[in-house]
Design a protein around this motif. Sequence first.
Motif, PDB file in Angstrom:
ATOM      1  N   PHE A 191       0.839  -1.195   0.000  1.00  0.00           N
ATOM      2  CA  PHE A 191       0.000   0.000   0.000  1.00  0.00           C
ATOM      3  C   PHE A 191       0.877   1.249   0.000  1.00  0.00           C
ATOM      4  N   ALA A 192       1.879   1.277   0.871  1.00  0.00           N
ATOM      5  CA  ALA A 192       2.762   2.444   0.966  1.00  0.00           C
ATOM      6  C   ALA A 192       3.471   2.697  -0.359  1.00  0.00           C
ATOM      7  N   GLU A 193       3.924   1.636  -0.990  1.00  0.00           N
ATOM      8  CA  GLU A 193       4.627   1.759  -2.267  1.00  0.00           C
ATOM      9  C   GLU A 193       3.704   2.338  -3.349  1.00  0.00           C
ATOM     10  N   VAL A 194       2.479   1.860  -3.397  1.00  0.00           N
ATOM     11  CA  VAL A 194       1.522   2.380  -4.381  1.00  0.00           C
ATOM     12  C   VAL A 194       1.169   3.826  -4.052  1.00  0.00           C
ATOM     13  N   TYR A 195       0.918   4.115  -2.790  1.00  0.00           N
ATOM     14  CA  TYR A 195       0.580   5.493  -2.428  1.00  0.00           C
ATOM     15  C   TYR A 195       1.727   6.436  -2.770  1.00  0.00           C
ATOM     16  N   PHE A 214       1.312  12.583  -8.977  1.00  0.00           N
ATOM     17  CA  PHE A 214       0.584  13.840  -8.794  1.00  0.00           C
ATOM     18  C   PHE A 214       1.453  14.930  -8.167  1.00  0.00           C
ATOM     19  N   GLU A 215       2.750  14.787  -8.324  1.00  0.00           N
ATOM     20  CA  GLU A 215       3.732  15.799  -7.923  1.00  0.00           C
ATOM     21  C   GLU A 215       3.566  16.262  -6.477  1.00  0.00           C
ATOM     22  N   GLY A 216       3.347  15.293  -5.590  1.00  0.00           N
ATOM     23  CA  GLY A 216       3.277  15.594  -4.171  1.00  0.00           C
ATOM     24  C   GLY A 216       1.912  16.024  -3.668  1.00  0.00           C
ATOM     25  N   GLU A 217       0.926  16.071  -4.534  1.00  0.00           N
ATOM     26  CA  GLU A 217      -0.434  16.468  -4.132  1.00  0.00           C
ATOM     27  C   GLU A 217      -1.170  15.266  -3.551  1.00  0.00           C
ATOM     28  N   GLY A 218      -1.144  15.155  -2.228  1.00  0.00           N
ATOM     29  CA  GLY A 218      -1.728  14.015  -1.547  1.00  0.00           C
ATOM     30  C   GLY A 218      -3.212  13.844  -1.788  1.00  0.00           C
ATOM     31  N   VAL A 219      -3.948  14.935  -1.834  1.00  0.00           N
ATOM     32  CA  VAL A 219      -5.392  14.853  -2.061  1.00  0.00           C
ATOM     33  C   VAL A 219      -5.670  14.235  -3.427  1.00  0.00           C
ATOM     34  N   ASP A 220      -4.910  14.663  -4.445  1.00  0.00           N
ATOM     35  CA  ASP A 220      -5.092  14.121  -5.789  1.00  0.00           C
ATOM     36  C   ASP A 220      -4.700  12.652  -5.852  1.00  0.00           C
ATOM     37  N   ALA A 221      -3.615  12.294  -5.186  1.00  0.00           N
ATOM     38  CA  ALA A 221      -3.168  10.896  -5.166  1.00  0.00           C
ATOM     39  C   ALA A 221      -4.226  10.014  -4.511  1.00  0.00           C
ATOM     40  N   THR A 222      -4.764  10.463  -3.390  1.00  0.00           N
ATOM     41  CA  THR A 222      -5.782   9.694  -2.682  1.00  0.00           C
ATOM     42  C   THR A 222      -7.056   9.595  -3.511  1.00  0.00           C
TER      43      THR A 222
END
Length: 150
Positions: free
Chosen positions: A90-94, A101-109
């Motif tokens: 999970f961590a690797e995929v996240y 998404f260039e560090g944009e956590g909301v977009d990645a999630t």
Amino acid sequence: MAITNVFTPASAANKVIGFWQSVGVPARGASLYEALHTGLPFEVYGNLAKVSGIEKSELASATVIASATLQRRAKAGKFNRDESDRLYRFAEVYKSALDLFEGEGVDATRWLRNPVRGLGNKRPIDMLSTSAETEAVLNLIGRLEHGVFA
């Protein structure tokens, strides 16, 4: 004279190490392998939920860890090898989605939670219970990063 933040390979390496430190997992190498074999600390679960913005129950579902098992692992203080491996996947995929998404956590999630055509309209977060599915998600992320859509 102002100093600007210049992206260098060294700063990229620090970002990678920073992510893994924030979740409490060694970034790579022998220490990672040993941690996975002996079992990740229970705190990793909460750290992953916090860093990713994924609810703990959704993280448990994505990593196929039952609530009763979570309670036992909380008392024991660590996960077993298989559970540790699924948490690492999970961590690797996240982390890969975060990079996409260039560090944009909301977009990645958001991307992890929504159906993706390149995965047969499945949600990436639902494809992390096996190594084959996880590999498919990681391969898609790699193709998207390099502009290969077919």
